[in-house]
Enzyme design. Structure first.
Site, PDB file in Angstrom:
ATOM      1  N   GLY A  40       0.770  -1.226   0.096  1.00 22.66           N
ATOM      2  CA  GLY A  40       0.039   0.083  -0.071  1.00 22.66           C
ATOM      3  C   GLY A  40       0.848   1.329   0.195  1.00 22.66           C
ATOM      4  O   GLY A  40       1.870   1.346   0.669  1.00 22.66           O
ATOM      5  N   GLY A  42      -0.573   4.469   0.117  1.00 18.70           N
ATOM      6  CA  GLY A  42      -1.587   5.697   0.480  1.00 18.70           C
ATOM      7  C   GLY A  42      -0.700   6.538   1.496  1.00 18.70           C
ATOM      8  O   GLY A  42       0.512   6.228   1.859  1.00 18.70           O
ATOM      9  N   LEU A  43      -1.473   7.246   2.368  1.00 15.45           N
ATOM     10  CA  LEU A  43      -0.678   8.075   3.448  1.00 15.45           C
ATOM     11  C   LEU A  43      -0.081   7.102   4.360  1.00 15.45           C
ATOM     12  O   LEU A  43       1.237   7.564   4.833  1.00 15.45           O
ATOM     13  CB  LEU A  43      -1.743   8.739   4.016  1.00 15.45           C
ATOM     14  CG  LEU A  43      -2.228  10.169   3.511  1.00 15.45           C
ATOM     15  CD1 LEU A  43      -3.096  11.035   4.251  1.00 15.45           C
ATOM     16  CD2 LEU A  43      -1.208  10.976   3.083  1.00 15.45           C
ATOM     17  N   GLY A  45       1.154   3.611   4.097  1.00 21.22           N
ATOM     18  CA  GLY A  45       2.013   3.194   3.427  1.00 21.22           C
ATOM     19  C   GLY A  45       3.149   3.765   3.042  1.00 21.22           C
ATOM     20  O   GLY A  45       4.275   3.452   3.269  1.00 21.22           O
ATOM     21  N   HIS A 266     -21.360   8.211   5.556  1.00 19.40           N
ATOM     22  CA  HIS A 266     -21.047   9.556   5.583  1.00 19.40           C
ATOM     23  C   HIS A 266     -22.427  10.443   4.986  1.00 19.40           C
ATOM     24  O   HIS A 266     -22.844  10.054   4.110  1.00 19.40           O
ATOM     25  CB  HIS A 266     -19.887   9.808   4.551  1.00 19.40           C
ATOM     26  CG  HIS A 266     -19.325  11.202   4.716  1.00 19.40           C
ATOM     27  ND1 HIS A 266     -20.075  12.329   4.412  1.00 19.40           N
ATOM     28  CD2 HIS A 266     -17.882  11.621   5.202  1.00 19.40           C
ATOM     29  CE1 HIS A 266     -19.340  13.370   4.778  1.00 19.40           C
ATOM     30  NE2 HIS A 266     -18.012  12.799   4.988  1.00 19.40           N
ATOM     31  N   ARG A 330     -20.925  11.967  11.944  1.00 19.99           N
ATOM     32  CA  ARG A 330     -21.525  11.489  10.809  1.00 19.99           C
ATOM     33  C   ARG A 330     -22.522  10.350  10.832  1.00 19.99           C
ATOM     34  O   ARG A 330     -23.434  10.463  10.242  1.00 19.99           O
ATOM     35  CB  ARG A 330     -20.148  10.878  10.151  1.00 19.99           C
ATOM     36  CG  ARG A 330     -19.349  11.884   9.589  1.00 19.99           C
ATOM     37  CD  ARG A 330     -18.125  11.391   9.010  1.00 19.99           C
ATOM     38  NE  ARG A 330     -17.126  12.221   8.440  1.00 19.99           N
ATOM     39  CZ  ARG A 330     -15.913  11.915   7.680  1.00 19.99           C
ATOM     40  NH1 ARG A 330     -15.407  10.750   7.579  1.00 19.99           N
ATOM     41  NH2 ARG A 330     -15.218  12.943   7.498  1.00 19.99           N
ATOM     42  N   HIS A 401     -18.678   5.051   3.478  1.00 23.26           N
ATOM     43  CA  HIS A 401     -17.341   5.999   3.252  1.00 23.26           C
ATOM     44  C   HIS A 401     -15.912   5.449   3.859  1.00 23.26           C
ATOM     45  O   HIS A 401     -15.053   5.373   3.169  1.00 23.26           O
ATOM     46  CB  HIS A 401     -17.480   7.364   3.773  1.00 23.26           C
ATOM     47  CG  HIS A 401     -16.481   8.121   3.702  1.00 23.26           C
ATOM     48  ND1 HIS A 401     -15.844   8.561   2.427  1.00 23.26           N
ATOM     49  CD2 HIS A 401     -15.934   8.968   4.789  1.00 23.26           C
ATOM     50  CE1 HIS A 401     -14.869   9.487   2.984  1.00 23.26           C
ATOM     51  NE2 HIS A 401     -14.761   9.639   4.243  1.00 23.26           N
ATOM     52  N   GLU A 425      -6.346   2.806   7.712  1.00 24.95           N
ATOM     53  CA  GLU A 425      -7.659   2.220   7.871  1.00 24.95           C
ATOM     54  C   GLU A 425      -7.633   0.556   7.834  1.00 24.95           C
ATOM     55  O   GLU A 425      -8.806   0.009   8.280  1.00 24.95           O
ATOM     56  CB  GLU A 425      -8.489   2.659   6.428  1.00 24.95           C
ATOM     57  CG  GLU A 425     -10.094   2.284   6.408  1.00 24.95           C
ATOM     58  CD  GLU A 425     -10.551   2.829   5.271  1.00 24.95           C
ATOM     59  OE1 GLU A 425     -11.902   2.706   5.200  1.00 24.95           O
ATOM     60  OE2 GLU A 425     -10.045   3.695   4.317  1.00 24.95           O
TER      61      GLU A 425
END
Length: 637
Positions: A40, A42-43, A45, A266, A330, A401, A425
């Site tokens: 991964g 993303g942020l 990883g 969401h 939410r 979401h 996540e």
């Protein structure tokens, strides 16, 4: 199985500092002898890979996109929380901690949440140093805005593209290490299995998405940072490629899956328009800072928004939650929107929408100011709907979401497989039964930049170093299983498309395990899912072959995992006989229609253990204790 969360002893405010001192270290010269795999980019990883490489470890990073910049973290638009208290409005680490525990409906681990609040301020400093273009006030200080579930302004933002700007910062740090040769990047590569040798995670098996080649990669430790499983519902705000495969296949190898029923709805999504859609589009929660949510007071009022006078409008969030108003959390805002639509007061096609109106804000602040704060979000809405949100209120409706459930991890972010760490996540650790807005980016960067560099080192220094290569029999065994699964999918030659199965599964889960769940609805889903799965393996049609780019094959493998995971999610939701956060069992609600917890019987993390094909998962419990926060019925009124 006893779940040891490895929470440090001592006062809450000192746990992380004491733990960092007590953890074992790897000396700088020895770090070069260890290899780490990060799945991964993303942020979580990208920040983990860049940070570990900077320390000296040999890192290999894998993503199925053509570039790390395409990770789904870019879709987190609204902002990132931190307890800097720049507005001087009463914020603090303690308040951020409390708001997050309360926002998760008291179903998160206190120690992890407090650490997250502590680290939050360092994240902002790190990102500013990287050049992330946060919004600033006229005096030059970083600006803040409000998000749901808080009475202070603690959210740092870059217009409506915060996730993208933060990812670019992490991506640049990652690319620097790639250029230095300390990170080897594998794009267009999907992880299909975790390899466990002598009880420890020692590598992964992957498929090259361009050539179909199956390969093994060995390392001393593995990090999964592969995001959430929201696409099990088919329609969600997630990118179409987001999936559960990496974490679910780790679950089958012994990593427990925690709280899979905790999925976040969401409230601020563009409503569904038809069966042609493959995903939904999020309108950032930041819009609820200045937008007012309303519906007509009378059922069946089909007048245009501009023709409905103030006296005929119901600003239902402001009415029901006067303290928090449009910035209610939410899960609460989503259920309130669903309720007024179920009453027949929804707007737009099918009555599945509520208005998000900026008329008052434009009058108060001017259209120019609103454009400066949210311009790209307004442009996106206009392109998708053909409506001008500066002149006509946006129409929004709740949608899937984020997922608070994920692989169970201890305080060191290690799963029940030694050596397999899980970040962002993909793990369950910090949000409980509901996530407050702007906390996802905070957790992903906290895990990657500030937690894993310590805990990975502690694991490696505490574990005898042994050499395992990709020639080991366990790797060959895993490769054979992966090839067998691929060949099985290609050989069925049925009559239904993969998408048709995914769409049917998603609708089944949305209707029976979505915003509201009941014992009857969950049993209905649990009866149907095995039937749908059996039909999939008899009647799916996957075109093409393995030895080439084959998106149909990629999707088939992911949907096959969703068909198993969906059953686990419903099993978890059925066993949790209470309502909490995003898990709303309709049998358990207060007189006001809010979630009603059962702290005596369900104040625990539900960690599910794979028991074998066709067998129900086994439940393990990690009791949750609350020493700093007093358990109370959550109220935002």
């Amino acid at each position: 199985m006893v779940l040891d969360a490895k929470i440090p002893a001592g006062p809450m405010a000192q746990k992380w500092d004491k733990h960092r001192f007590d953890m074992k270290l790897v000396n700088p010269a020895n770090k070069r002898k260890y290899s780490v795999i990060v799945v991964g980019s993303g942020l979580a990883g990208a920040s983990a890979a860049a940070s570990l490489a900077e320390l000296g470890y040999q890192v290999r990073c894998f993503c199925f996109q053509d570039s790390p910049r395409r990770a789904h973290s870019i879709a987190a638009q609204g902002g990132i929380n931190a307890a800097k208290n720049y507005p001087n409005d009463g914020d603090s680490i303690q308040r951020l901690f409390y708001d997050t525990v309360k926002g998760g409906d008291f179903r998160s681990r206190e120690a992890n949440v407090y650490r997250l609040a502590q680290i939050s301020n360092q994240i902002i400093d790190q990102c500013v140093a990287q050049g992330v273009p946060f919004a600033r006030e006229y005096g030059g200080l970083l600006d803040n805005r409000s998000f749901g579930g808080a009475l202070v302004s603690r959210t740092f933002y870059a217009r409506g593209q915060t996730g993208q700007q933060l990812l670019l910062g992490a991506y640049q740090a990652l690319e620097r290490q790639i250029g230095l040769g300390t990170v080897k990047m594998h794009t267009r590569t999907e992880m299909l299995d975790v390899v466990v040798v002598d009880g420890q995670a020692r590598g992964i098996v992957t498929r090259n998405l361009l050539t179909g080649k199956i390969e093994s990669h060995a390392a001393d430790a593995v990090i999964l940072a592969t995001g959430g499983y929201g696409n099990v519902f088919f329609l969600s705000t997630n990118a179409v490629g987001c999936n559960v495969t990496a974490t679910f296949r780790a679950y089958k190898k012994g990593a427990m899956f925690a709280n899979p029923c905790y999925t976040q709805i969401h409230p601020t999504c563009i409503p569904v328009t038809g069966d042609h859609q493959s995903k939904l589009t999020l309108m950032s929660e930041s819009l609820r800072n200045d937008g007012r949510v309303w519906v007509p007071k009378q059922k069946g009022d089909t007048r245009a928004a501009a023709q409905i006078p103030e006296s005929d409008r119901d600003y239902f969030l402001e009415r029901k939650y006067p303290t928090y108003g449009n910035l209610a959390p939410r899960d609460i805002a989503s259920r309130a929107a669903k309720q007024v639509c179920d009453e027949g007061r929804g707007v737009g096609p099918g009555g599945r929408g509520v208005y998000l109106d900026f008329a008052d804000a434009i009058k108060r602040l001017t259209e120019k100011t609103i454009k400066e704060k949210y311009g790209n979000l307004f442009d996106m809405y206009a392109r998708i709907t053909g409506e001008n949100p500066y002149r006509t209120p946006m129409r929004i409706y709740p949608a899937v979401h984020y997922t608070m459930g994920g692989l169970w991890v201890d305080y060191n972010l290690m799963s029940t497989i030694p050596g397999l760490h899980v970040a962002g996540e993909a793990n369950f650790s910090d949000h409980g039964a509901n996530r407050l807005g702007a906390s996802a980016l905070m957790q992903g960067l906290a895990d990657g930049y500030f937690v894993l560099p310590y805990t990975i080192g502690h694991y490696l220094a505490s574990t005898p170093k042994t050499t395992v290569t990709a020639d080991h029999p366990e790797f060959k065994k895993a490769e054979a299983q992966v090839r067998e699964g691929i060949q099985k999918l290609l050989s069925i030659k049925g009559k239904r498309t993969v998408t048709s199965f995914h769409r049917e599964l998603g609708l089944l889960l949305w209707e029976n395990c979505g915003m509201g769940r009941t014992e009857a609805s969950l049993k209905k889903a649990l009866a149907r899912i095995p039937e749908l799965r059996a039909e999939f393996w008899k009647n799916v049609n996957v075109l093409g072959e393995n030895e080439a780019l084959n998106p149909a094959l990629e999707r088939a493998g992911r949907v096959a995992d969703f068909l198993e995971f969906g059953e686990l999610m419903c099993q978890d939701a059925l066993h949790r006989n209470e309502s909490c956060g995003g898990h709303f069992r309709e049998e358990h609600q207060t007189e006001d229609g809010e979630a009603k917890r059962d702290d005596q019987n369900f104040a625990y993390v539900a960690a599910w253990q794979y028991a074998g094909e066709g067998k129900p998962a086994l439940l393990n419990k990690e009791p949750l204790t609350f020493d700093e926060v007093h358990l109370a019925q959550r109220s935002y009124k």
